[in-house]
Design a protein around this motif. Structure first.
Motif, mmCIF file in Angstrom:
data_model
loop_
_atom_site.group_PDB
_atom_site.id
_atom_site.type_symbol
_atom_site.label_atom_id
_atom_site.label_comp_id
_atom_site.label_asym_id
_atom_site.label_seq_id
_atom_site.Cartn_x
_atom_site.Cartn_y
_atom_site.Cartn_z
ATOM 1 N N GLU A 82 -55.662 23.881 19.295
ATOM 2 C CA GLU A 82 -55.251 23.151 18.091
ATOM 3 C C GLU A 82 -56.167 23.446 16.907
ATOM 4 N N ALA A 138 -54.830 26.584 15.468
ATOM 5 C CA ALA A 138 -53.536 26.343 14.821
ATOM 6 C C ALA A 138 -53.724 25.669 13.468
ATOM 7 N N GLY A 172 -48.163 22.326 22.554
ATOM 8 C CA GLY A 172 -47.916 22.733 21.180
ATOM 9 C C GLY A 172 -46.540 23.352 21.023
ATOM 10 N N PRO A 183 -48.175 29.866 15.575
ATOM 11 C CA PRO A 183 -48.498 28.773 16.505
ATOM 12 C C PRO A 183 -48.754 27.488 15.717
ATOM 13 N N THR A 229 -49.341 22.886 16.110
ATOM 14 C CA THR A 229 -49.605 21.744 16.980
ATOM 15 C C THR A 229 -48.328 20.921 17.142
ATOM 16 N N CYS A 287 -52.285 21.834 20.892
ATOM 17 C CA CYS A 287 -51.867 23.231 20.966
ATOM 18 C C CYS A 287 -52.761 23.938 21.973
#
Length: 275
Positions: free
Chosen positions: A12, A15, A39, A70, A72, A77
């Motif tokens: 995360e 991300a 995620g 990508p 969350t 994530c």
């Protein structure tokens, strides 16, 4: 990519660092497999934009334009990103192409199997970061991971039956796998599939944006790279094994497709593996 294999974890924190940043469509010179435990990803590929929530597996073949972001979901994530050169998995790479050609992103059920996928990623990551990583161990772990993915793919009869071209392409890859070492012409594959060369070319262009000849040549050269890395056979022996009767012609085709002679490629790979 300057290595045969890479694996890293995307969290995360990573991300959030990407939020607001511009990402342009691009192509890779390597294969990329993403194991999404938590995620989500926004993925534009095959002229389609899709948001995929974990748990999922996503595969992007080298040379295919795509854009992946990508993100969350519910503040989380956790993705494993696996990148490898096709010659690292030459004996299974076309199975991957066949498996994911209909859909690049596959959502999997949350169960014990998916937990084992992430465990295999952790084991590969640990091996890569050892002082002297064993590529054979990594290859075996990745093969096991792919076997588990194949077994866990959710059934989607409507998707499979709705696209006859996709099924024809999968059948072509199966026949190719059995015959690519032979000096067969495009007409051989078309006859096996009970269609004209023109129609087979149109299907391959639709699915992979490559001609039949290019796909056959790619399969031969992927195996050539594997043999250059993992055998002591001479250049002439490898060329002959793959249906090239003249060493000079094999070397010419290899250099045209890769930018290197077979000898230069073998020397480069030896250096990479010894690092």
């Amino acid at each position: 990519m300057d290595k045969l294999f890479k694996i890293f974890r995307f969290t995360e924190t990573d991300a959030k660092a990407l939020e607001g940043q511009s990402i342009e469509p691009h192509v890779h010179d390597f294969e990329e497999l993403i194991i999404g435990a938590e995620g989500k990803i926004s993925h534009f590929i095959d002229f389609d934009d899709e948001t995929v929530y974990a748990p999922f597996v996503s595969f992007v073949t080298q040379g295919k334009p795509h854009l992946l972001r990508p993100q969350t979901h519910e503040g989380k994530c956790d993705l494993w990103v696996i990148r490898f050169r096709s010659e690292f998995m030459s004996e299974t790479i076309f199975n991957l192409y066949s498996y994911f050609h209909i859909r690049a992103n596959i959502t999997l059920p949350t169960n014990r199997c998916f937990g084992r996928l992430t465990s295999l990623c952790e084991m590969m990551h640990d091996e890569v970061n050892r002082p002297n990583p064993n590529l054979s161990v990594i290859k075996q772990l990745l093969t096991t991971l792919l076997t588990m993915v194949y077994n866990e793919k959710p059934e989607d009869p409507e998707l499979e039956s709705s696209n006859a071209h996709s099924q024809t392409y999968a059948n072509f890859l199966r026949i190719l796998e059995e015959n690519f070492r032979r000096p067969e012409k495009i007409s051989f594959y078309a006859e096996k599939l009970f269609m004209s060369e023109r129609n087979l070319n149109l299907i391959c262009q639709e699915v992979m944006q490559q001609s039949v000849g290019e796909i056959i040549e790619t399969r031969k050269l992927t195996e050539a790279k594997n043999l250059l890395i993992n055998s002591n056979k001479t250049i002439a022996e490898i060329g002959f094994e793959l249906g090239y009767n003249e060493k000079a012609y094999f070397s010419k085709v290899f250099k045209r497709k890769t930018g290197q002679t077979p000898s230069d490629f073998r020397d480069e790979m030896k250096e990479l593996i010894s690092k």
